[in-house]
Structures are given as structure tokens and as C-alpha cells.
Scaffold this motif. Structure first.
Motif, PDB file in Angstrom:
ATOM      1  N   PRO A   1       0.824  -1.222   0.000  1.00 10.20           N
ATOM      2  CA  PRO A   1       0.000   0.000   0.000  1.00 10.20           C
ATOM      3  C   PRO A   1       0.852   1.265   0.000  1.00 10.20           C
ATOM      4  O   PRO A   1       1.193   1.800   1.067  1.00 10.20           O
TER       5      PRO A   1
ATOM      6  N   HIS B   1      -6.628   8.217  -7.206  1.00  3.41           N
ATOM      7  CA  HIS B   1      -7.086   6.953  -6.622  1.00  3.41           C
ATOM      8  C   HIS B   1      -6.551   5.772  -7.417  1.00  3.41           C
ATOM      9  O   HIS B   1      -6.060   4.787  -6.851  1.00  3.41           O
TER      10      HIS B   1
ATOM     11  N   ALA C   1      -6.492   2.050  -6.158  1.00  2.00           N
ATOM     12  CA  ALA C   1      -7.946   1.873  -6.057  1.00  2.00           C
ATOM     13  C   ALA C   1      -8.507   1.341  -7.369  1.00  2.00           C
ATOM     14  O   ALA C   1      -8.101   1.775  -8.447  1.00  2.00           O
ATOM     15  N   ARG C   2      -9.455   0.413  -7.269  1.00  3.13           N
ATOM     16  CA  ARG C   2     -10.069  -0.145  -8.473  1.00  3.13           C
ATOM     17  C   ARG C   2     -11.595  -0.209  -8.371  1.00  3.13           C
ATOM     18  O   ARG C   2     -12.261  -0.630  -9.311  1.00  3.13           O
TER      19      ARG C   2
ATOM     20  N   SER D   1     -13.063   2.888  -2.471  1.00  4.26           N
ATOM     21  CA  SER D   1     -12.051   3.849  -2.007  1.00  4.26           C
ATOM     22  C   SER D   1     -12.688   5.194  -1.699  1.00  4.26           C
ATOM     23  O   SER D   1     -12.355   5.843  -0.694  1.00  4.26           O
ATOM     24  N   SER D   2     -13.621   5.626  -2.543  1.00  2.00           N
ATOM     25  CA  SER D   2     -14.309   6.900  -2.301  1.00  2.00           C
ATOM     26  C   SER D   2     -15.220   6.815  -1.087  1.00  2.00           C
ATOM     27  O   SER D   2     -15.360   7.793  -0.339  1.00  2.00           O
TER      28      SER D   2
ATOM     29  N   ILE E   1     -14.732   4.879   1.558  1.00  2.00           N
ATOM     30  CA  ILE E   1     -13.857   4.896   2.742  1.00  2.00           C
ATOM     31  C   ILE E   1     -13.407   6.323   3.042  1.00  2.00           C
ATOM     32  O   ILE E   1     -13.470   6.786   4.195  1.00  2.00           O
ATOM     33  N   LEU E   2     -12.947   7.031   2.007  1.00  2.00           N
ATOM     34  CA  LEU E   2     -12.495   8.412   2.191  1.00  2.00           C
ATOM     35  C   LEU E   2     -13.640   9.293   2.687  1.00  2.00           C
ATOM     36  O   LEU E   2     -13.460  10.105   3.606  1.00  2.00           O
TER      37      LEU E   2
END
Length: 242
Positions: free
Chosen positions: A25, A141, A146-147, A151-152, A154-155
């Protein structure tokens, strides 16, 4: 990056190496490095973080304070000047970028327009700033692994909790993200956006080298030359995957 050039240079090379290892990461390691740098530069920050106390605050309803003059000024001074950039970056570009990267999950113009409008109505309702689905954000991202839309999510959850539970401590928390680290993150996000969504190939690696070297030359020509030579060497030996 210019604020701490040596630190930024080391983090730049570290990130370049980490991005070639999908299981590592890179973003989390960069953030951890940023925390360490911030605490080293500002030892008093540790005690400030220790004094942080959660406080639950619900954003107030802001529309009641709006006047016709506010709406007029917002339209003339904010909305109209911003329209070309938003239309290009947060409407046309984001649709093209998403549909090229994820052809199995395409989005339509109507969806993006309605989503952008609804979230801005909601944001203004509680006194928030204008928001958009920026192509640069997606590029960042994607560059750091991110795939999916997770991810969005979580943010968004992190920012929502920070805004509601730690409103008076945000400025202290932001000090954990040194500008040199943020510069490296933006550098790679910008490269991803500039490269376009091409398949992995020697051409893409060459484009990366040219763009990265040109970008660094704006900051420091000597470092840019050394960076370009090193990355070219790695790419020729198959040690660089972009």
C-alpha cells in the motif's frame, strides 16, 4: 515539494518503487512517512494530538441566511467563472476516464450531472463548499491502487466522521500531512492523468519518463536529469511498470 526538496526527492523514489508492487500500500506508507516527518519537525504536535477531544457537532441549516444578493454574487463571481473548468474536468473528462478504465462499469452524462447537482445542493444546505467528481481525483485513486468505488466510500466516511466528531481539531490533524508528502502524491496523480489510460507498454513508460522529467525540471533541473536517467535505466531492464 520545494519546501523540503531532499525529503520530497527520497519519497518520490520510494513511491516509484512501491507503485511497482501492487500488494504494497504505497499511499499508506507515504502517509505514515508524512506523520513521522511532521512529528519530527513539530514535536509539540504530539501533545496537541494528545489533547484532542471528540465533540459531536451537527452542521447548522445555512439556507435561511441566504439573500438574493448572495445568490446573485455567487452566480456572477463563482458559478459562471467556474463553469468551463467544471464542465471539462468534472463532467466530460471524468466520464471519458471512467468509461475507458472501467468499460464494464460505464457511466452516463445524465448520471454525473444529477449526482453533481444533488451533492452541491446538499453541501450548500449545511454550509459546505462546492464539490465535483474531478478527473484528477480519480487519477490519484487509480495511481495508488484503487479499483472500485469503495475507495471513495472509505475516504468519504473518514471525512464525514472527522467533520462531525472532530470539527475543532481539523487544523491540528491537517498538520500531519506535510506539503512535501502531499506534493509527491499530487505529482503521481498528475502523471497518471497526463499519461492517459493507455495499456501498459514501452510507449507508456517512455511517456511517463518524459512527463516526469519535464515536471521535475520546473522544480530542479539537475534532479530532473538524474531522475530521467535512472528511470530510463529501470524501464529498459523491465523494472518499471506504469
Amino acid at each position: 515539494m520545494r519546501s523540503s526538496p531532499y525529503i520530497a526527492g527520497v519519497l518520490l523514489m520510494l513511491t516509484l518503487g512501491l507503485l511497482n508492487r501492487p500488494k504494497v500500500p504505497a499511499m499508506l506508507i507515504l502517509l505514515a512517512a508524512g506523520f513521522g516527518i511532521a512529528l519530527f519537525d513539530k514535536p509539540e504536535l504530539l501533545s496537541q494530538l494528545h489533547d484532542i477531544k471528540p465533540e459531536f457537532v451537527i452542521p447548522p441549516f445555512e439556507w435561511q441566511a441566504l439573500t438574493l444578493n448572495d445568490l446573485w454574487l455567487g452566480l456572477i463571481l463563482l458559478a459562471l467563472p467556474q463553469l468551463p473548468l467544471t464542465f471539462g474536468n468534472a463532467f466530460i473528462s471524468i466520464i471519458e476516464e471512467n468509461n475507458h478504465l472501467f468499460p464494464d462499469r460505464p457511466i452516463k452524462e445524465r448520471t454525473v450531472a444529477l449526482s453533481t447537482g444533488l451533492m452541491n445542493v446538499w453541501s450548500s444546505l449545511i454550509g459546505g463548499i462546492p464539490m465535483c467528481h474531478g478527473a484528477g481525483g480519480m487519477a490519484g485513486h487509480i495511481q495508488f491502487g484503487a479499483r472500485t468505488g469503495g475507495s471513495s466510500i472509505i475516504l468519504g466516511c473518514i471525512l464525514l466522521v472527522a467533520g462531525v466528531v472532530l470539527p475543532s481539531s481539523i487544523s491540528t490533524i491537517f498538520q500531519l500531512f506535510p506539503s512535501s508528502v502531499l506534493g509527491v502524491i499530487l505529482f503521481f496523480a498528475g502523471l497518471q492523468l497526463a499519461l492517459g489510460s493507455r495499456d501498459t507498454s514501452s510507449e507508456k513508460a517512455d511517456r511517463f519518463i518524459v512527463l516526469a522529467t519535464a515536471g521535475l525540471a520546473v522544480w530542479n533541473v539537475g534532479i530532473a536529469v538524474l531522475f530521467g536517467i535512472l528511470v530510463h535505466y529501470l524501464a529498459k531492464r523491465g523494472l518499471l511498470e506504469i
